[in-house]
Design an enzyme around this catalytic site. Sequence first.
Site, mmCIF file in Angstrom:
data_model
loop_
_atom_site.group_PDB
_atom_site.id
_atom_site.type_symbol
_atom_site.label_atom_id
_atom_site.label_comp_id
_atom_site.label_asym_id
_atom_site.label_seq_id
_atom_site.Cartn_x
_atom_site.Cartn_y
_atom_site.Cartn_z
ATOM 1 N N SER A 235 62.910 71.216 32.216
ATOM 2 C CA SER A 235 62.638 69.992 31.479
ATOM 3 C C SER A 235 61.159 69.657 31.564
ATOM 4 C CB SER A 235 63.481 68.859 32.071
ATOM 5 O OG SER A 235 63.430 67.705 31.283
ATOM 6 N N GLY A 315 65.965 67.445 24.463
ATOM 7 C CA GLY A 315 65.898 66.515 25.590
ATOM 8 C C GLY A 315 65.100 65.266 25.298
ATOM 9 N N ARG A 316 64.202 64.919 26.242
ATOM 10 C CA ARG A 316 63.454 63.656 26.157
ATOM 11 C C ARG A 316 62.552 63.575 24.937
ATOM 12 N NH1 ARG A 316 60.554 64.027 31.590
ATOM 13 N NH2 ARG A 316 62.233 65.505 31.925
ATOM 14 N N TYR A 361 60.585 62.319 41.206
ATOM 15 C CA TYR A 361 59.844 63.515 40.812
ATOM 16 C C TYR A 361 58.340 63.409 40.995
ATOM 17 C CZ TYR A 361 64.226 64.011 38.194
ATOM 18 O OH TYR A 361 65.551 64.074 37.828
ATOM 19 N N CYS A 388 62.106 46.865 48.394
ATOM 20 C CA CYS A 388 61.718 47.002 49.798
ATOM 21 C C CYS A 388 61.596 48.485 50.151
ATOM 22 C CB CYS A 388 62.758 46.304 50.680
ATOM 23 S SG CYS A 388 62.214 46.079 52.372
ATOM 24 N N TYR A 418 65.391 58.758 30.483
ATOM 25 C CA TYR A 418 65.648 58.844 31.927
ATOM 26 C C TYR A 418 65.173 57.634 32.714
ATOM 27 C CZ TYR A 418 66.543 63.621 30.529
ATOM 28 O OH TYR A 418 67.029 64.733 29.887
#
Length: 482
Positions: A235, A315-316, A361, A388, A418
């Site tokens: 990807s 995909g993206r 990532y 936190c 995503y």
Amino acid sequence: MSVSPSPTPEWLLPPDDANALAAGVWPASARRDDEGVLHIAGVSATQLRHRFGTPLYVVDEAEVRAHAQRTLAAFRSAVEPHGVQARVYYAGKAFLCSEVVRWVTAEGMALDVCSGGELALALAAGADPARLGFHGNNKSVVELENAVDVGVGSIVIDSWMELDRLTGIVQRGSRTQAVLVRVNSGVHAETHEFLATAHEDQKFGFTLDEAPDVVARIRETAGLFFVGLHCHIGSQIFGTAGFQESAARIVEVHAALLSGGDIPVLNLGGGFGIAYTSADDPTPIEALATGIVEAVARECELRSIPMPNLAFEPGRAIVGQAGVTLYEVGTTKAVEIGDGDRRLYVSVDGGMSDNARPALYGADFSARIASRVSDEPPALVRVVGKHCESGDIVVDADYLPGDVFAGDLLAVPATGAYCFSLASNYNYVPRPPVVAVHDGVARVIVRAVTIDDLLAHDAGLDAEPSTPGEGDRFETTEGAAG
């Protein structure tokens, strides 16, 4: 997540204008007015904040449709000289909701899903089940049964156990199901280790050596129809070199399998990259389509075999650039980082709950002030969330005007893929809504998950609080044994 060892990554250079929108990173409709307010598809960021609050996912409908049209046209044009057809699948995992399903299918795309939930949403939105591909390394018996029952176009088989499950399902019901076999070509995409999916030591698919035995078993099984091989090398990929090498290896196996019967389809996956920062230079989809298709054509010609129909999963690349996330700045804090360097930490009202990619990532993103223009010189900033966690970073490094302050509206582009899909309610932070913008009109296409919604899921709040038992009390009497 890993943090840059130096104040700025090598690719990040101080901009001439910290207000400017980098070309290729934002939706094509994005612009700033004379006051510096960001507009997307004719709707101002300040109007969006006023109506819907922040954080807020904003998706440009026309941008999604344009990428779908352009991608489909590129692959159809590339295969036309070879007399075969191309099918392009929208990746449901990138961002799935009913409106997006309707947009991409209306533009001619097929749709891939990888869970029972994604399948249910696609069907509820009106997708043609015959144009659905069902992925996943752990499809349950129930999920497979549902897929067969509704007539899913193809199921991508990922393991021997899954093949056993599907065999039982079709034989019990005297049904038929088209299947592809996912194989790992051994080609490693130039991407993050967790995004590269074609090497052998990972959860997806079969090795090239296993493929003939898997296909033989399918061909011997009544009710299963083998339609082709499937390979996905990763990807966020730029360039065609990896696809060309992968195609050579997959076509070799495809050619050997032809002795057992026709194979109508070869699915080469996709995972095409987009620009997240001004340093990214993604390959134009037309060049990708031509390069990959020509590579398959050459490999088929070398082996004197007919070229199959081709399928792709960009995909993206369809939805990523169409998305922008809006935040409101809460606090800022200048931090000395050595050698006289300073970094301005800009805290926003969201974070890793609405964009987990930097934490997962080490992904890079950009940011711009969306509510005003500034003449202040650029300052190195790190945009962080309110969670936190020290790794709660939205934008690891960028330059913003040095006077960024509380109340500023901040926009982070290229968040269409995503981000919503990976969102959570960590720290009980409400999940933002998704708003589509088109021709000056904004509308909610996914409602927010509110604090009231979160409390409603807590079953313990349905009953009266219980009285602590004796064993729950600490002894405080003087002289008690310690």
